[in-house]
Scaffold this motif. Structure first.
Motif, PDB file in Angstrom:
ATOM      1  N   GLU A  52      -8.091  -0.201  -3.908  1.00 53.18           N
ATOM      2  CA  GLU A  52      -7.074  -0.714  -2.990  1.00 53.18           C
ATOM      3  C   GLU A  52      -6.217  -1.795  -3.653  1.00 53.18           C
ATOM      4  N   LEU A  53      -4.902  -1.719  -3.386  1.00 50.09           N
ATOM      5  CA  LEU A  53      -3.976  -2.742  -3.858  1.00 50.09           C
ATOM      6  C   LEU A  53      -3.754  -3.780  -2.761  1.00 50.09           C
ATOM      7  N   SER A  54      -3.657  -5.030  -3.170  1.00 47.19           N
ATOM      8  CA  SER A  54      -3.433  -6.110  -2.207  1.00 47.19           C
ATOM      9  C   SER A  54      -1.962  -6.185  -1.823  1.00 47.19           C
ATOM     10  N   ARG A  55      -1.689  -6.988  -0.818  1.00 47.92           N
ATOM     11  CA  ARG A  55      -0.305  -7.232  -0.392  1.00 47.92           C
ATOM     12  C   ARG A  55       0.534  -7.740  -1.557  1.00 47.92           C
ATOM     13  N   GLU A  56      -0.011  -8.695  -2.317  1.00 51.55           N
ATOM     14  CA  GLU A  56       0.728  -9.276  -3.438  1.00 51.55           C
ATOM     15  C   GLU A  56       0.974  -8.251  -4.531  1.00 51.55           C
ATOM     16  N   GLN A  57       0.005  -7.404  -4.792  1.00 50.95           N
ATOM     17  CA  GLN A  57       0.172  -6.377  -5.821  1.00 50.95           C
ATOM     18  C   GLN A  57       1.228  -5.352  -5.405  1.00 50.95           C
ATOM     19  N   ILE A  58       1.207  -4.957  -4.129  1.00 52.25           N
ATOM     20  CA  ILE A  58       2.212  -4.003  -3.654  1.00 52.25           C
ATOM     21  C   ILE A  58       3.604  -4.603  -3.744  1.00 52.25           C
ATOM     22  N   ALA A  59       3.741  -5.858  -3.355  1.00 52.15           N
ATOM     23  CA  ALA A  59       5.044  -6.529  -3.450  1.00 52.15           C
ATOM     24  C   ALA A  59       5.522  -6.574  -4.898  1.00 52.15           C
ATOM     25  N   GLU A  60       4.612  -6.805  -5.810  1.00 51.95           N
ATOM     26  CA  GLU A  60       4.972  -6.833  -7.235  1.00 51.95           C
ATOM     27  C   GLU A  60       5.438  -5.453  -7.705  1.00 51.95           C
ATOM     28  N   LEU A  61       4.754  -4.400  -7.251  1.00 49.30           N
ATOM     29  CA  LEU A  61       5.149  -3.044  -7.636  1.00 49.30           C
ATOM     30  C   LEU A  61       6.480  -2.654  -6.987  1.00 49.30           C
ATOM     31  N   GLN A  62       6.709  -3.112  -5.765  1.00 48.92           N
ATOM     32  CA  GLN A  62       7.997  -2.846  -5.115  1.00 48.92           C
ATOM     33  C   GLN A  62       9.138  -3.435  -5.941  1.00 48.92           C
ATOM     34  N   GLN A  63       8.956  -4.665  -6.394  1.00 52.62           N
ATOM     35  CA  GLN A  63       9.992  -5.310  -7.196  1.00 52.62           C
ATOM     36  C   GLN A  63      10.195  -4.583  -8.520  1.00 52.62           C
ATOM     37  N   TYR A  64       9.098  -4.158  -9.123  1.00 59.34           N
ATOM     38  CA  TYR A  64       9.179  -3.430 -10.389  1.00 59.34           C
ATOM     39  C   TYR A  64       9.931  -2.115 -10.200  1.00 59.34           C
TER      40      TYR A  64
END
Length: 380
Positions: free
Chosen positions: A118-130
């Motif tokens: 599972e990816l955390s909220r912060e990790q998903i936000a980082e991937l969204q930006q990427y």
């Protein structure tokens, strides 16, 4: 640029009769069958929208997730999709704590396995930006209310519903209330199940795409039932349809496109030999690149249905085509018979379909063997 006849009419006039389906063509006059995801319009006349389903093929590793996103962009996919679950609130304690210790497991229990991936909220936000920096859309399959709310707070441009939630009308309605495009898989469903889901979503949010899906991993080819795409198009004339495919090749996706699919979701991995159940039926870079390429070509190749000659055909048909010539030396005054005329290449004279029109005509000049017969060389 595709000319006059819209592809919707192409299905009505060509594909439905081919499949033995009676259909009156009103497609271009009624409400358009279209959907817009993150600025990309999806319609009968658009390219196919290709989603690279990463799922949990990132194995919980952010560097691997970024590599997958970059590879999907490089291959030409329109979007990448991850999965988001609130595991402890999604599963019963019995399932969460069930033993799950085998070659594809990342934990000794099913809960440990799911939490590892599972990816955390912060990790998903980082991937969204990427993904935004690369110019590719990222969204998620959400499996529960908490995950749906999280992705909505993160500004997800669309939501995917897995086949397991087709019957979950409370969750469907909740996500529909966000007013974002929804892509809903229909694996394991009857048409009554699909109608129930459509009836739950459409009054709240008409931005809906239905994916024909067989929830086998992978399914047998005889279970794909791609003609369901035609059924969906007929029953839901304002809904975009597509295919969620769990087979590793790309031929079935091209077939689906010709049956009206304008969204294709394919599992994607960096290496099919990696640990995890999804990798084996996922596409690697070469497969995804070919899929995108061939789907783009398919749209152009469908054309407008008007039969015409093209400049590229002129040279080959000069050598392959035929003309009417003198079969032997012929003297002025000869009344032409079939024995006096030969059919030869290249194609730079009277075409053979004019044969009946020249027989019985009198030559007004001498012709050498193999010389072109011209209208001006013929009398009454």
């Amino acid at each position: 640029m595709l000319p006059a006849v819209c592809l919707g009419e192409f299905f009505d006039m060509v594909m439905y009769p081919l499949l033995g389906i009676s259909k009156t063509s009103e497609r271009c006059a009624r409400m358009p069958r279209e959907l817009t995801i993150d600025g990309t319009l999806i319609s009968d006349d658009s390219d196919c929208y290709v989603i690279a389903e990463i799922g949990h093929n990132h194995q919980g590793d952010m560097d691997q997730a970024r590599q997958l996103i970059a590879a999907a962009k490089e291959c030409g996919a329109d979007a990448v999709k991850i999965q988001k679950r609130d595991n402890k609130n999604l599963f019963t304690p019995e399932l969460y704590n069930a033993p799950y210790d085998h070659e594809n497991s990342f934990g000794t229990t099913y809960g440990e396995h799911r939490e590892f991936l599972e990816l955390s909220r912060e990790q998903i936000a980082e991937l969204q930006q990427y993904a935004k920096e690369l110019g590719i859309t990222l969204f998620a399959s959400v499996f529960d209310f908490g995950s749906a709310e999280l992705m909505n707070q993160l500004g997800a441009p669309a939501f995917k519903m897995a086949s397991g939630d087709l019957l979950n009308t409370p969750l469907l309605k909740y996500i529909a209330s966000f007013g974002k495009p929804m892509i809903v898989s229909t694996g394991g469903a009857t048409m009554d199940d699909v109608r129930r889901a459509v009836d739950a979503v459409m009054p709240l949010n008409p931005q809906l795409c239905l994916l024909q899906c067989t929830a086998g991993y992978p399914p047998a080819f005889e279970e794909l039932n791609l003609r369901v795409l035609t059924t969906f198009r007929q029953e839901f004339p304002e809904v975009v349809v597509g295919l969620s495919s769990h087979v590793s090749g790309i031929a079935m996706d091209l077939t689906a496109y010709m049956l009206g699919a304008r969204v294709v979701e394919k599992h994607f991995t960096l290496n099919r030999a990696m640990k995890g159940t999804d990798h084996a039926f996922s596409l690697e870079r070469p497969g995804l690149r070919k899929l995108v390429r061939d789907l783009r070509r398919a749209r152009v190749a469908v054309g407008d249905g008007v039969k015409r000659a093209y400049p590229s055909e002129k040279k080959p048909l000069y050598k392959m085509g035929k003309k009417l010539v003198a079969a032997r030396d012929l003297n002025v005054g000869t009344v032409l018979t079939a024995a006096d005329v030969a059919i030869r290449s290249p194609n730079d004279g009277l075409p053979p379909y004019e044969l009946d029109g020249i027989l019985g005509r009198r030559l007004n000049k001498d012709l050498a063997a193999h010389e072109n017969i011209r209208w001006q060389d013929l009398g009454d």
